[in-house]
Design a protein around this motif. Structure first.
Motif, PDB file in Angstrom:
ATOM      1  N   ILE A   1       0.859  -1.201   0.000  1.00  0.00           N
ATOM      2  CA  ILE A   1       0.000   0.000   0.000  1.00  0.00           C
ATOM      3  C   ILE A   1       0.891   1.246   0.000  1.00  0.00           C
ATOM      4  N   LEU A   2       1.909   1.239   0.869  1.00  0.00           N
ATOM      5  CA  LEU A   2       2.814   2.394   0.941  1.00  0.00           C
ATOM      6  C   LEU A   2       3.655   2.521  -0.331  1.00  0.00           C
ATOM      7  N   SER A   3       4.124   1.382  -0.835  1.00  0.00           N
ATOM      8  CA  SER A   3       4.993   1.418  -2.013  1.00  0.00           C
ATOM      9  C   SER A   3       4.246   1.989  -3.226  1.00  0.00           C
ATOM     10  N   VAL A   4       3.043   1.503  -3.471  1.00  0.00           N
ATOM     11  CA  VAL A   4       2.282   1.984  -4.632  1.00  0.00           C
ATOM     12  C   VAL A   4       1.884   3.448  -4.438  1.00  0.00           C
ATOM     13  N   HIS A   5       1.437   3.771  -3.231  1.00  0.00           N
ATOM     14  CA  HIS A   5       1.055   5.174  -2.951  1.00  0.00           C
ATOM     15  C   HIS A   5       2.222   6.124  -3.242  1.00  0.00           C
ATOM     16  N   THR A   6       3.427   5.708  -2.822  1.00  0.00           N
ATOM     17  CA  THR A   6       4.583   6.608  -2.934  1.00  0.00           C
ATOM     18  C   THR A   6       5.219   6.559  -4.317  1.00  0.00           C
ATOM     19  N   SER A   7       5.682   5.359  -4.706  1.00  0.00           N
ATOM     20  CA  SER A   7       6.530   5.260  -5.906  1.00  0.00           C
ATOM     21  C   SER A   7       5.789   5.590  -7.188  1.00  0.00           C
ATOM     22  N   VAL A   8       4.562   5.092  -7.290  1.00  0.00           N
ATOM     23  CA  VAL A   8       3.869   5.283  -8.559  1.00  0.00           C
ATOM     24  C   VAL A   8       2.581   6.093  -8.430  1.00  0.00           C
ATOM     25  N   GLY A   9       2.240   6.492  -7.181  1.00  0.00           N
ATOM     26  CA  GLY A   9       1.069   7.353  -6.966  1.00  0.00           C
ATOM     27  C   GLY A   9       1.509   8.801  -6.776  1.00  0.00           C
ATOM     28  N   THR A  10       2.397   9.010  -5.788  1.00  0.00           N
ATOM     29  CA  THR A  10       2.824  10.367  -5.432  1.00  0.00           C
ATOM     30  C   THR A  10       3.964  10.873  -6.308  1.00  0.00           C
ATOM     31  N   ASN A  11       4.968  10.002  -6.525  1.00  0.00           N
ATOM     32  CA  ASN A  11       6.172  10.459  -7.240  1.00  0.00           C
ATOM     33  C   ASN A  11       5.917  10.982  -8.651  1.00  0.00           C
ATOM     34  N   PRO A  12       4.985  10.394  -9.433  1.00  0.00           N
ATOM     35  CA  PRO A  12       4.746  10.973 -10.752  1.00  0.00           C
ATOM     36  C   PRO A  12       4.347  12.443 -10.659  1.00  0.00           C
ATOM     37  N   ILE A  13       3.585  12.807  -9.622  1.00  0.00           N
ATOM     38  CA  ILE A  13       3.179  14.215  -9.468  1.00  0.00           C
ATOM     39  C   ILE A  13       4.369  15.038  -8.987  1.00  0.00           C
ATOM     40  N   LEU A  14       5.135  14.476  -8.050  1.00  0.00           N
ATOM     41  CA  LEU A  14       6.312  15.190  -7.538  1.00  0.00           C
ATOM     42  C   LEU A  14       7.315  15.479  -8.649  1.00  0.00           C
ATOM     43  N   TYR A  15       7.563  14.505  -9.505  1.00  0.00           N
ATOM     44  CA  TYR A  15       8.612  14.676 -10.521  1.00  0.00           C
ATOM     45  C   TYR A  15       8.119  15.245 -11.848  1.00  0.00           C
ATOM     46  N   PHE A  16       6.841  15.065 -12.167  1.00  0.00           N
ATOM     47  CA  PHE A  16       6.358  15.508 -13.482  1.00  0.00           C
ATOM     48  C   PHE A  16       5.221  16.515 -13.399  1.00  0.00           C
ATOM     49  N   GLY A  17       4.715  16.779 -12.193  1.00  0.00           N
ATOM     50  CA  GLY A  17       3.555  17.662 -12.059  1.00  0.00           C
ATOM     51  C   GLY A  17       3.921  19.140 -12.146  1.00  0.00           C
ATOM     52  N   THR A  18       2.920  19.944 -12.456  1.00  0.00           N
ATOM     53  CA  THR A  18       3.109  21.395 -12.435  1.00  0.00           C
ATOM     54  C   THR A  18       3.034  21.858 -10.973  1.00  0.00           C
ATOM     55  N   GLU A  19       3.454  23.092 -10.723  1.00  0.00           N
ATOM     56  CA  GLU A  19       3.376  23.618  -9.350  1.00  0.00           C
ATOM     57  C   GLU A  19       1.934  23.580  -8.850  1.00  0.00           C
ATOM     58  N   GLU A  20       1.023  23.899  -9.760  1.00  0.00           N
ATOM     59  CA  GLU A  20      -0.400  23.920  -9.372  1.00  0.00           C
ATOM     60  C   GLU A  20      -0.869  22.506  -8.989  1.00  0.00           C
TER      61      GLU A  20
ATOM     62  N   TYR B   1       4.763   5.818 -27.842  1.00  0.00           N
ATOM     63  CA  TYR B   1       5.088   7.251 -27.949  1.00  0.00           C
ATOM     64  C   TYR B   1       3.816   8.109 -28.088  1.00  0.00           C
ATOM     65  N   GLY B   2       2.642   7.467 -27.974  1.00  0.00           N
ATOM     66  CA  GLY B   2       1.380   8.203 -28.083  1.00  0.00           C
ATOM     67  C   GLY B   2       0.527   8.050 -26.832  1.00  0.00           C
ATOM     68  N   ILE B   3       1.208   7.775 -25.712  1.00  0.00           N
ATOM     69  CA  ILE B   3       0.487   7.576 -24.440  1.00  0.00           C
ATOM     70  C   ILE B   3       0.670   8.814 -23.560  1.00  0.00           C
ATOM     71  N   SER B   4      -0.412   9.240 -22.887  1.00  0.00           N
ATOM     72  CA  SER B   4      -0.322  10.371 -21.957  1.00  0.00           C
ATOM     73  C   SER B   4      -0.721   9.927 -20.558  1.00  0.00           C
ATOM     74  N   ALA B   5      -0.254  10.685 -19.576  1.00  0.00           N
ATOM     75  CA  ALA B   5      -0.587  10.388 -18.174  1.00  0.00           C
ATOM     76  C   ALA B   5      -1.552  11.450 -17.646  1.00  0.00           C
ATOM     77  N   PHE B   6      -2.501  11.022 -16.848  1.00  0.00           N
ATOM     78  CA  PHE B   6      -3.507  11.927 -16.287  1.00  0.00           C
ATOM     79  C   PHE B   6      -3.629  11.712 -14.782  1.00  0.00           C
ATOM     80  N   ILE B   7      -3.942  12.805 -14.083  1.00  0.00           N
ATOM     81  CA  ILE B   7      -4.260  12.684 -12.651  1.00  0.00           C
ATOM     82  C   ILE B   7      -5.779  12.668 -12.561  1.00  0.00           C
ATOM     83  N   VAL B   8      -6.317  11.592 -11.998  1.00  0.00           N
ATOM     84  CA  VAL B   8      -7.781  11.455 -11.958  1.00  0.00           C
ATOM     85  C   VAL B   8      -8.242  11.368 -10.506  1.00  0.00           C
ATOM     86  N   ASP B   9      -9.175  12.234 -10.150  1.00  0.00           N
ATOM     87  CA  ASP B   9      -9.748  12.187  -8.798  1.00  0.00           C
ATOM     88  C   ASP B   9     -10.653  10.963  -8.666  1.00  0.00           C
ATOM     89  N   GLY B  10     -10.622  10.369  -7.486  1.00  0.00           N
ATOM     90  CA  GLY B  10     -11.391   9.141  -7.251  1.00  0.00           C
ATOM     91  C   GLY B  10     -12.891   9.294  -7.425  1.00  0.00           C
TER      92      GLY B  10
END
Ligand code: CAA
Length: 378
Positions: free
Chosen positions: A85-104, A178-187
């Motif tokens: 639970i912690l690993s998924v939340h952090t490594s692939v849940g939170t980190n994509p936003i930390l490393y690729f997200g906008t400030e907003e 090369y045609g895949i995008s990532a999205f942040i989706v609210d639950g």
């Protein structure tokens, strides 16, 4: 490379160890009855564990990657479900936003994710696209200031419990990965339909769900990174995620080794402890050696990551070896326990069931071998 833990890292390890003993151990029967550990996750948030590596400016503990890995290691030693639970939340849940997200996006999501108020999940795998992640079929079509997503995902850890989903979808299917995008989706996004929770062999208490997107609208402000650059976001975060799963496997391997060693010293047959038989003693020697090798691989990959160095190959090696060790140790631990090991009265049958998935999720052992061999032969 210096493998000594710093004082701060040692304190974190002890804190997690004590927490796991006090909070997770008594809850094991509930986990085995498939109850999601909501209160435990909340308490992990209060302790700062849900945002260990998130910088303090975004509400995290601002600690180093080795501390994070040691937390997953210690949690998983008591019950692997809490580790994942912690690993998924952090490594692939939170980190994509930390490393690729906008400030907003960071303002909107990171602080609450780091506090454990929002739980993260990662949606890459589909019914017909597992190891071949680049062939996913979920479609995102640009419309009215955002994207409309249709498709389905499977095996989503934390699904149904999560508040934030990192979703991968094809914005230009003609370009493959090369045609895949990532999205942040609210639950609570309309059109996000939570499906069946899989009835699994092990990892009880964790959620592994199917998801369907039915004309789900995601505003452009929730596009993560550049359009069509999502596959690299998935891969880069999986590199790191794999160290977390390797640490989880290490926790299971150690738990199986310790249980087998203790039992072999206590169990008397033919007038002596069974540990005195080489048939058992050698098993323990092999289990201990492989566990030590796993530990070195896991913490070496973690240290590289902490130093900001590339670690994809080392992460794959750590996951490949530690997950094999977890499985081997669990099999041998059941053997050392004999008939008792086959019952639910002892934890070794659980280690056996939980170990298996560490060779499957976040890239099967075969995928780790592809990553390692491609890296060596490119
Ligand atoms: N970091 C950054 N970019 C990367 C990368 C990485 N680690 N790996 C690949 N890429 C890039 C490549 O550089 C390439 O781009 P360029 O041409 O610009 O260099 C692009 O991505 C495509 O790379 P490949 O051609 O190597 O991609 P591929 O389609 O052959 O796939 C693969 C490679 C390693 C097999 C990949 O598909 C893979 O990792 N598959 C396994 C999927 C997986 O791990 N799924 C886990 C699901 S999540 C989960 O289990 C979580 C959970 O709930 C527990």
């Amino acid at each position: 490379m210096d493998f000594q833990f710093t004082e701060e890292q040692q304190m974190m390890r002890k804190l997690v160890k004590d927490f796991a003993k006090a909070e997770i151990e008594p809850f094991i029967p509930n986990l085995e009855a498939d109850e999601f550990p909501t209160e435990i996750v909340k308490k992990m948030g209060e302790l700062g564990l849900m945002g260990i590596t998130v910088p303090e400016e975004y509400g995290g503990a601002g600690m180093d990657f080795v501390s994070y890995i040691s937390a997953i290691h210690e949690l998983s030693k008591v019950h692997a479900t809490v580790g994942v639970i912690l690993s998924v939340h952090t490594s692939v849940g939170t980190n994509p936003i930390l490393y690729f997200g906008t400030e907003e996006q960071k303002e909107r999501y990171l602080k609450r994710m780091a506090a454990g108020e929002l739980l993260g999940a990662f949606c890459l795998t589909e019914p017909a696209s597992g190891s071949d992640a680049g062939s996913l079929k979920t479609r995102a079509v640009k419309k009215d200031g955002g994207y409309v997503l249709n498709g389905s995902k499977v095996f989503i850890t934390n699904g149904g419990e999560a508040d934030v989903y990192i979703v991968f979808a094809a914005t230009d299917p003609s370009k493959g990965s090369y045609g895949i995008s990532a999205f942040i989706v609210d639950g609570d996004t309309p059109g996000l339909v939570i499906g069946k929770n899989e009835d699994k062999m092990g990892m009880h208490g964790s959620r592994t769900v199917q998801l369907t997107f039915e004309d789900m609208f995601v505003p452009e402000s929730n596009l993560l990174g550049e359009e069509n650059a999502g596959f690299k976001i998935a891969m880069a975060n999986l590199d790191v995620g794999r160290i977390g799963i390797a640490a989880q496997a290490l926790g299971i391997a150690e738990a199986a080794l310790e249980a087998a060693t203790d039992y072999a010293k206590e169990r008397v047959q033919f007038g002596k402890p069974i540990a005195a038989n080489q048939g058992i003693g050698f098993k323990i020697a092999d289990m201990a050696t492989a566990t030590e090798a796993s530990r070195l691989l896991v913490y070496r990959a973690a240290q590289l990551r902490a130093e900001g160095k590339s670690c994809a190959q080392e992460a794959s090696m750590a996951k490949l070896f530690a997950s094999q060790t977890a499985m081997d140790n669990a099999i041998e631990a059941v053997q050392v326990f004999g008939g008792y090991g086959y019952t639910k009265d002892y934890p070794v049958e659980r280690y056996f069931r939980d170990a298996k998935v560490t060779q499957i999720y976040e890239g099967t052992s075969e995928i780790q071998r592809i990553v390692i061999s491609k890296n060596l032969t490119k």
